[in-house]
Design a protein around this motif. Sequence first.
Motif, PDB file in Angstrom:
ATOM      1  N   LYS A 190      -6.177  -5.535  -6.810  1.00 53.00           N
ATOM      2  CA  LYS A 190      -7.053  -4.706  -7.647  1.00 53.00           C
ATOM      3  C   LYS A 190      -7.879  -3.753  -6.792  1.00 53.00           C
ATOM      4  N   ARG A 212       2.425   6.531  -7.171  1.00 48.92           N
ATOM      5  CA  ARG A 212       1.447   7.338  -7.909  1.00 48.92           C
ATOM      6  C   ARG A 212       1.890   8.798  -7.992  1.00 48.92           C
ATOM      7  N   LEU A 214       2.641   1.853  -3.387  1.00 52.75           N
ATOM      8  CA  LEU A 214       1.784   2.283  -4.489  1.00 52.75           C
ATOM      9  C   LEU A 214       1.372   3.745  -4.334  1.00 52.75           C
ATOM     10  N   TYR A 236      -3.188   0.437 -14.599  1.00 50.51           N
ATOM     11  CA  TYR A 236      -3.852   1.601 -14.007  1.00 50.51           C
ATOM     12  C   TYR A 236      -3.208   2.876 -14.526  1.00 50.51           C
ATOM     13  N   CYS A 293      -5.561  -0.961  -5.688  1.00 52.79           N
ATOM     14  CA  CYS A 293      -5.281  -0.013  -6.767  1.00 52.79           C
ATOM     15  C   CYS A 293      -6.504   0.846  -7.080  1.00 52.79           C
ATOM     16  N   ASP A 294      -7.698   0.265  -6.974  1.00 54.66           N
ATOM     17  CA  ASP A 294      -8.920   1.058  -7.148  1.00 54.66           C
ATOM     18  C   ASP A 294      -8.956   2.203  -6.144  1.00 54.66           C
ATOM     19  N   PHE A 321      -5.572   4.641  -6.979  1.00 54.25           N
ATOM     20  CA  PHE A 321      -5.598   5.316  -8.277  1.00 54.25           C
ATOM     21  C   PHE A 321      -6.997   5.769  -8.688  1.00 54.25           C
ATOM     22  N   TYR A 359       0.804  -1.226   0.000  1.00 53.69           N
ATOM     23  CA  TYR A 359       0.000   0.000   0.000  1.00 53.69           C
ATOM     24  C   TYR A 359       0.842   1.283   0.000  1.00 53.69           C
TER      25      TYR A 359
END
Length: 624
Positions: free
Chosen positions: A211, A189, A185, A258, A214-215, A218, A182
């Motif tokens: 997924k 970003r 990512l 993504y 990432c939802d 992002f 987490y």
Amino acid sequence: MEKVNLTSPDLVQKNIEAIAAAFPNVITEVKDSQGNLQRAVDFDLLRQELSAVLVEGDKERYQLTWPGKRQAILQANAPINKTLRPVKDDSVDWDTTQNVYIEGDNLEALKLLQESYLNKVKCIYIDPPYNTGKDFIYKDDFRQSTEEYLQDSGQVDEQGNRLFQNNESNGRFHSDWLTMMYPRLKLARNLLKDDGVLFISVDDNELDGLKKMCDEVFGSSNFRNTILTRRRVKSLNSQFASNGLYSLNVGFEYILVYAKSSAFLMKALRMKKDKVPTQGRWDVFWSNADRPTMRYDILGFTPETGQWRNSKEKADKAVANYQKYEAEFESKMTLEDYSEIAGVTEFIRRIPNGVGKNGGVQHWIAPSDTSLRTSNWTDIEVSQIGKEIDLPFDNPKSKALIMELVKLTDLNNDIILDFFSGSATTAHAVMQLNAEDGGNRQYIMVQLPEATAEDSEAYKAGYKNICEIGKERIRRAAKKIQEETNADIDYGFRVFRVDTGNVKDVYHSPQELHQDMFSDLTDNIKADRSGEDLLIQVMLACGLPLSLPMQTKEVMGQPVYYVAENSLVACFAEEVPEELVRLIAKDKPLRVVFRDSSFASDAARINVEEIFKALSPSTEIKVL
């Protein structure tokens, strides 16, 4: 003079500042652990500001959560007192290359890159540990000492970075992996350009959780595809086939795609067909996308819903092309032959008495040996079948796969980041693609120097950690590509290593101070640090990319560092005479940095400021 902030950015305070700009009324004050007042957010009031109805307490909602999520958010936002130190001996073409290789914990590396590469990376590809129960993953408890951690897990690398094997018997099997991913990512970003993209390789074990994560990070609207890639099929089940199988052999893996925002568009890629058709085919020219401006008359028919596939100008030309073929060539040759001879591929016709939403209007699709790529990439194996570079590393990612992903991104002069770089397949793929199409893509590789097992082929061959394998692969791949193509591309890379900050940790209460500590208070730089070490940390603090050209000049017997000509000038001499300051000021640098201890008094510091006011008033002056 202002002091250089040598910690990584405090993202909590940046987030609070952003909220304060939009909702100043939700900002309040709280006391920290030392009793000092600091700004904070009244979240109850913020929730009300963002709701059109009365907010009363917590309500159930769709979300991904797990034990450790709050800690993961804290890890992403917390600043660290670390730096990158140059390792010139391991580098290739240090003075000219724009490629970067970083050894160290990728969470720390991502924090250190936040200022220098904010919104500058076009493409990120990562192949994180799959959490199969055998992978070593990062344990990011910065409060734990190495000794405590050794007792806890028995795993630590040469630099003191902590690893642990996430066995399936661990009650936090999925939670630990999500907690590890987490913060990385979130930080990754920040580095992406607005039209940037992230590719993540993953298998069945963590696909669902990844997924959802990432939802959240992002935004679900920025999910683009799940790409399928072929996995080498193992014959594990064959010996048990006669008794019945619990599950099938896994034949493929996934790549999640993504985007940073809606600004990212993929390049349309084509792939070779297994069977090449010899004839073209007719297909409907209508689509169900609802654009009224794309509804117009074609051969006496105008659709009431949906739209035509092309503009009226192109459609009219395609109609004229087919009418000419019918009138002059239909009796002499096939449409395929005419298309090839005339160099025309656009044809539109209408079937007599055509009905339906499209009114019988069709466009011709010429025969082709390629087709547009879909999300089914099972023609590419996810791991390299044969080793192109003979190095002891198991299951390296396919170079062809990463090259195809880079092509999909349609970048040519941008940065590609891989912060789980392993054997550096991404660097190899970037160089190969640059050699093939003349591109100027640059890479940043980040890899933890995870120790190789003493009984492994890698260790026996002299490679004590994975970084040594990755760097050697880049060197060998560069040599091979240069020999085969003679391409004029960047074959080098600058190596940096994550390390503790260059400034001494001198935090003592008055009763703890004694005479031999006063030297630490007058000279705050660690004794083993060079001027280049200091320069790199200043570059990171100033938000300057690590690939910028650096030059060392001797001025009045002292080394003076110039970054990108006059973007940054630094002199870390223990004594900086006034004449040296004047010579630097005459170069009119955008930024200049000195050592705080270089000046004997406040009067000397004020004199430096006055010199720059006279000779280069726009220069930003800072001290270490």
